[in-house]
Design an enzyme around this catalytic site. Structure first.
Site: not given
Ligand code: GLN
Length: 487
Positions: A76, A154, A178
């Protein structure tokens, strides 16, 4: 070549170690697929030439040491990689080339893995669909008739790349879901370890009390192997734990006879699609079948988890992102003086979702609102953690769906942040409580899209979570339905 790219990580490494395939053959298998898969937009940066060079050197010198023995791996784009652009999928970090390597990725290279490139994600890991990336959305290798779908977020570049066989495995990060939600959307395995299991050093920070790195892989054994490599205490991260590291792959076993599995009633949410409920029911039946004991449990503060998360995560983000001012990193927009330069840089450098979080975070931390929002949220967070502590006196693991829907159409939720935030109802409580949890593919919905099942464990008990997932994986017998339609 295509067959090689389909191997699990464990199988690939065995074939390389036994010299059945060379490091160059292995690397080429991924390079070829990556080059034909530009449409998925899974990568922000490619390092294919240096990957092939490294593989060649390894073949020539016959040096294939390390647990990961020349496995080609993309990560990532939130992990700092020395001399390789690291953007967090933000314009503000465009052309940022770190002079150091994150602890987690350095562990991969120390064990012989080869970097293929950096994977697209939501900007600063804020999102559930990979649509907030400054480098464009990522496409899910699964599609619904003619609709192209989000890969989750994400870590959407990660999930798409693993599902499309563009990398042998990957590491993502999980602040509120995410790793697990994108894994569920693409039919792969995603593990969020206990907070503190893996070092956060060198990972672009989103919300420091919630962020955790973890493996995203084709199956559970690969997940255990990757966790073996990336976990462990790091003196550069004071929140990384010095609790003894497990030997997760070696101790992986399918026998879960007598394991107590909790089913939380609060996870039955309004408008949950039938397919999700029925998958959850099947999951319960499979666990019973394997000799597990099912118990109904209650996590009464679950409904406060999302609102709590959307105070704490933005609060921490607003503080963490204060460092991007055009002086120290990446992008700079000129201005007539220093203040205007800061303002222009941040106005042009950050996308809308990131700005929304910075504003919410600054608001809830401001004097006068701090007690009403931030402090309150911290107190509720404790209650959520207490709920888990209580039930873990009775059960060893908790089984839930991973996400309340299957992958949705690109654009469907882009204009509705609340609908987007609801994606994480089942994953966010785990981050607030700092627990380990895994998502594994449980089956397909009526339109042929993968759905995930989540297993949550006690702090630092990833082994139980992995073992339960291992047993469940065998019962499920999930087969990838990815058809390479984009090539
Ligand atoms: N979807 C969640 C957010 O937008 C979690 C994102 C994540 O785990 N980095 O914050």
């Amino acid at each position: 070549m295509t067959t090689i790219a389909k191997y699990t990580l464990v199988k690939l490494i065995n074939k390389i170690k036994s010299k059945e395939i060379s490091a160059v053959e292995a690397t080429n298998a991924y390079v070829e697929r990556i080059q034909k898969s530009k449409n998925l937009n899974a990568f922000v940066t490619l390092t294919l030439e240096s990957a092939l060079e490294q593989a060649k050197k390894a073949d020539e010198s016959n040096k294939k040491d390390g647990i990961l023995s020349c496995a080609p791996i993309a990560v990532k784009d939130l992990f700092c990689t020395k001399n390789v652009q690291t953007t967090a999928s933000s314009k503000i970090l465009k052309n940022f080339i770190p002079t150091y390597e994150s602890t987690v990725t350095s562990k991969l290279w120390n064990e012989g893995a080869i970097l293929l490139g950096k994977l697209n994600c939501d900007e600063f890991a804020m999102g559930s669909s990979n649509e907030t990336s400054a480098y464009g959305n990522v496409i899910n290798p699964y599609k619904n008739n003619n609709d192209t779908l989000v890969p989750g977020g994400s870590s959407g570049g990660c999930s798409s790349a693993v599902a499309a066989n563009l990398t042998s495995a990957t590491v993502g990060t999980d602040t509120g879901g995410s790793i697990r939600q994108p894994a569920a959307f693409t039919g792969i395995v995603g593990l969020k370890p206990t907070y503190g299991r893996c070092s956060r050093w060198g990972i672009v920070a989103f919300a420091s009390s919630l962020d955790q790195a973890g493996p995203m892989t084709k199956d559970v054994a690969d997940s255990a192997l990757m966790l073996d490599v990336i976990s462990g205490h790091d003196e550069k991260d004071s929140t990384s734990s010095n609790i003894k590291k497990g030997d997760f792959l070696k101790n992986l076993k399918k026998n879960i006879r007598g394991l107590k599995v909790g089913i939380p009633k609060e996870y039955i949410v309004d408008n949950m699609p039938k397919a999700i409920q029925s998958l959850w029911d099947k999951g319960i039946a499979w666990m019973k079948d394997s000799g597990a004991i099912i118990k109904n449990i209650s996590l009464p503060h679950t409904k406060y988890a999302l609102p709590t998360y959307y105070i704490i995560a933005p609060a921490e983000a607003s503080s963490n992102l204060a460092r991007y001012d055009g002086v120290k990193y990446g992008f700079r927009a000129p201005g007539k003086d220093l203040i205007e330069m800061y303002e222009n840089t941040r106005a042009q450098g950050f996308g809308n979702e990131v700005k929304r979080r910075i504003m919410i975070g600054t608001y809830v931390l401001s004097s006068g609102y701090y007690d009403a929002y931030y402090l309150k949220a911290q107190q509720v967070r404790r209650l959520i953690k207490n709920d888990f502590d209580n039930v873990f006196n009775e059960v060893d693991t908790i089984l839930t769906p991973t996400a309340p829907s299957s992958a949705f159409k690109i654009g469907d939720k882009r204009e509705d942040p609340i609908a987007m935030y609801l994606n994480d109802v089942f994953t966010v409580p785990v981050n607030l409580a700092g627990l380990p949890a895994i998502s594994l593919p449980g089956g397909l919905d009526e339109t042929g899209l993968p759905l995930g099942l989540q297993l949550i464990g006690k702090p630092f008990d990833e082994q139980t979570v992995l073992n339960a997932a291992y047993a469940l994986e065998e019962k499920i017998g999930f087969q990838s339905q990815v058809k390479d339609w984009w090539m």
